[in-house]
Motif scaffolding. Structure first.
Motif, short mmCIF file in Angstrom:
data_model
loop_
_atom_site.label_atom_id
_atom_site.label_comp_id
_atom_site.label_asym_id
_atom_site.label_seq_id
_atom_site.Cartn_x
_atom_site.Cartn_y
_atom_site.Cartn_z
N THR A 191 -2.11 -0.37 -5.71
CA THR A 191 -0.87 -1.02 -6.07
C THR A 191 -0.70 -1.36 -7.52
OG1 THR A 191 -0.75 -1.96 -3.78
CG2 THR A 191 0.20 -3.33 -5.48
N THR A 192 -1.69 -1.95 -8.02
CA THR A 192 -1.88 -2.30 -9.47
C THR A 192 -1.47 -1.14 -10.36
OG1 THR A 192 -3.27 -4.24 -8.96
CG2 THR A 192 -3.22 -3.31 -11.35
N ALA A 193 -2.05 0.06 -10.03
CA ALA A 193 -1.72 1.22 -11.01
C ALA A 193 -0.47 1.69 -10.77
CB ALA A 193 -2.80 2.48 -10.37
N LEU A 194 0.13 1.49 -9.56
CA LEU A 194 1.65 1.96 -9.45
C LEU A 194 2.66 0.97 -10.32
CD1 LEU A 194 1.75 2.71 -5.54
CD2 LEU A 194 2.58 4.35 -7.51
N LEU A 195 2.21 -0.36 -10.34
CA LEU A 195 2.90 -1.28 -10.89
C LEU A 195 2.74 -1.00 -12.51
CD1 LEU A 195 4.45 -3.98 -11.14
CD2 LEU A 195 2.50 -5.29 -11.10
#
Length: 424
Positions: A191-195
Motif C-alpha cells: 500500500t505504501t509503495a503504491l502511494l
C-alpha cells in the motif's frame, strides 16, 4: 491588476530559479538529490533574502507575478498570512489548479481537493477521527503501537547498525499503518509503495497523466484496510457516510505521515544540538512536541502554502483577479530575521505563547483548513522519539552540518545517520 508593485523583469529572472527549487525538491514527495543540492546551496536562505529585498523595494503587499500565464502573488507581510489562511475557503480557496491536479493522482476526493459543498462533511469526518483540538480518546492504543514499532526498530538495529533515513522512514511508515488501520497493517508494504509511486507522479500535478490502474489498486487496498480497521485505530473512527469518501481521507493521512517522518528524523538532530537539555526534553511530552514543531519551523516540510482567490480581491491598494494563486513561502516567515529566535533551536516558543502570537509561523497551516491531524501527529511523534531515545542521546554519525548556536538554513534529512546506542 495594478502593476506598480510588480517586480521588474530582472528581479523576476532572479526570483524564478529560486522558486523553481521548491518544485524541484518535490512538493508531494521529496527528491533526495534535489534536497541535497538545496541544502548545499542554501536555496531557502537565498530565496528568503531576495523576498525581503523585494519587500523593501515594492512594499508589504502581495508581490504579483505572471509565470507562463499563471497569475500568482507572493505574500510578504506576516499579518497577511493570517488574513489569507483565515479567509479559507472564501474568498481564498484551498483548492487551486495545481493542488487539485496533484491530489487527483491519489486522493481525488480528499478534503483538500473538495469543493465547498463536499468539503464540510469531509472536514467534519477528519476532525472526528483525528480528535482535532484535544487528546485523542484512543491515545493508549496509539501509545502501544508506538512502543511496539520502536521496539521492532531498535531490535533490528542491534548494537552495530546505524539509524539512517531509509531505516527510519520504513519504520515510520509501518507505525503510520499501525496507527491508521491496526497492528496487522505494519507489514502492508505494498500500500505504501503504491502511494509513493502515485505521489511521484503527483509532483508534476496536471502535467502528468494519472495512473488510474495504480490509483484504483491503491484506493481499493485502503478501502479494505478501513473495512478491517481494528478498534482504537484512526480509520475505525471514520463515519459510515458515502459523502465522506473515507478512502480518500485515509489516503491523505498516509501521505501526511511521510512529512511527519521527515520532521521527526530532523528532530533527532535537534536533540543533538549544542547545549540542548536532552534529558529534560525527552522526559516531558510537551517539550518533545515543541521540538517537533521547531523542526517544522526551522525546516518546513510544507515548502509553500497555496490559496486561490475565488473572486477579485482588494489588498493593500491592489486588485487581484479571480483565480490568482496566493503563495506563502514557509521558510521566509519561519526564519524572519526580526524574530530573535529565527535561526536558533528554541522549543520554548511553542509553550509560552510567542509562536502563537506570530502570524507568519504556521507549521501546520492555520484557519479553517489547518491540519486536522496536528494534535494526533504531535502526540504520536513525541511518543516515538521518547521511545527511541530511552537508551540516551543518539550520536550523530554523518557529515551533515551540526546544529549549534546557528541552525543550518536547510538540513538534508536523507543524509542524517545516528548511533542507536546513544551516549549516557
Amino acid at each position: 491588476m495594478a502593476t506598480t508593485r510588480a517586480p521588474a523583469p530582472m528581479e523576476t529572472m532572479r526570483l524564478l530559479p529560486l522558486l523553481s527549487t521548491l518544485v524541484a525538491r518535490g512538493v508531494i514527495v521529496r527528491r533526495p538529490r534535489w534536497e541535497a543540492a538545496a541544502a548545499a546551496l542554501e536555496t531557502d536562505h537565498r530565496l528568503s533574502a531576495l523576498l525581503r529585498e523585494l519587500r523593501e523595494r515594492h512594499g508589504d503587499g502581495p508581490l504579483p507575478l505572471n509565470i507562463a500565464g499563471r497569475r500568482m502573488a507572493i505574500v510578504l507581510a506576516p499579518e497577511d498570512v493570517r488574513r489569507l489562511l483565515e479567509g479559507t475557503p472564501d474568498p481564498f480557496s484551498p483548492v487551486g489548479r495545481e493542488k487539485r491536479g496533484a491530489l487527483a493522482h491519489f486522493q481525488p476526493h480528499g478534503v483538500l481537493a473538495s469543493d465547498s459543498d463536499a468539503r464540510e462533511p469531509r472536514r467534519e469526518a477528519n476532525e472526528q477521527a483525528l480528535a482535532t483540538g484535544r487528546v485523542h480518546p484512543d491515545i493508549d492504543t496509539l501509545s502501544a503501537h508506538v512502543e511496539e514499532e520502536a521496539e521492532v526498530l531498535l531490535h533490528a538495529l542491534g548494537d552495530a547498525n546505524a539509524l539512517d533515513w531509509p531505516r527510519f522512514s520504513a519504520s515510520f511508515d509501518a507505525l503510520a499503518r499501525r496507527v491508521i488501520f491496526g497492528s496487522w497493517a505494519a507489514t502492508d508494504h505494498l500500500t505504501t509503495a503504491l502511494l509513493r509511486h502515485l505521489r511521484s507522479r503527483a509532483d508534476w500535478s496536471y502535467a502528468m497523466p494519472i495512473d488510474r490502474k495504480a490509483r484504483e489498486e491503491f484506493l481499493h487496498r485502503v478501502r479494505e484496510g478501513i473495512d478491517h480497521a481494528e478498534p482504537g485505530s484512526l480509520a475505525a473512527r471514520l463515519p459510515d457516510d458515502a459523502r465522506v469518501r473515507p478512502e480518500d481521507q485515509v489516503a491523505h493521512w498516509l501521505f501526511a505521515f511521510d512529512a511527519t517522518a521527515i520532521a521527526s528524523f530532523r528532530a533527532l538532530a535537534l536533540l543533538n544540538a549544542e547545549n540542548t537539555d536532552f534529558e529534560g526534553i525527552v522526559a516531558d511530552p510537551a517539550r518533545l512536541a515543541a521540538t517537533v514543531q521547531e523542526s517544522v519551523r526551522l525546516w518546513p516540510t510544507t515548502l509553500a502554502i497555496l490559496r486561490e482567490g475565488v473572486r477579485p480581491t482588494e489588498w493593500r491598494g491592489m486588485t487581484f483577479e479571480e483565480g490568482t494563486a496566493f503563495v506563502v513561502v514557509s521558510s521566509y516567515f519561519h526564519r524572519d530575521p526580526r524574530l530573535p529566535y529565527a535561526d536558533a533551536f528554541t522549543p520554548e516558543i511553542w509553550l509560552d505563547g510567542r509562536a502563537e502570537a506570530e502570524p507568519g509561523l504556521v507549521p501546520f497551516s492555520h484557519g479553517p483548513a489547518e491540519c486536522p491531524g496536528r494534535d494526533v501527529v504531535l502526540a504520536t511523534t513525541s511518543l516515538f522519539l521518547r521511545a527511541l531515545t530511552r537508551r540516551g542521546r543518539p550520536t550523530r554519525l554523518d557529515a551533515a552540518p551540526l546544529v549549534s548556536a546557528y541552525v543550518p538554513a536547510l538540513l538534508d534529512h536523507t543524509a542524517l545517520r545516528f548511533s542507536p546506542e546513544g551516549a549516557p
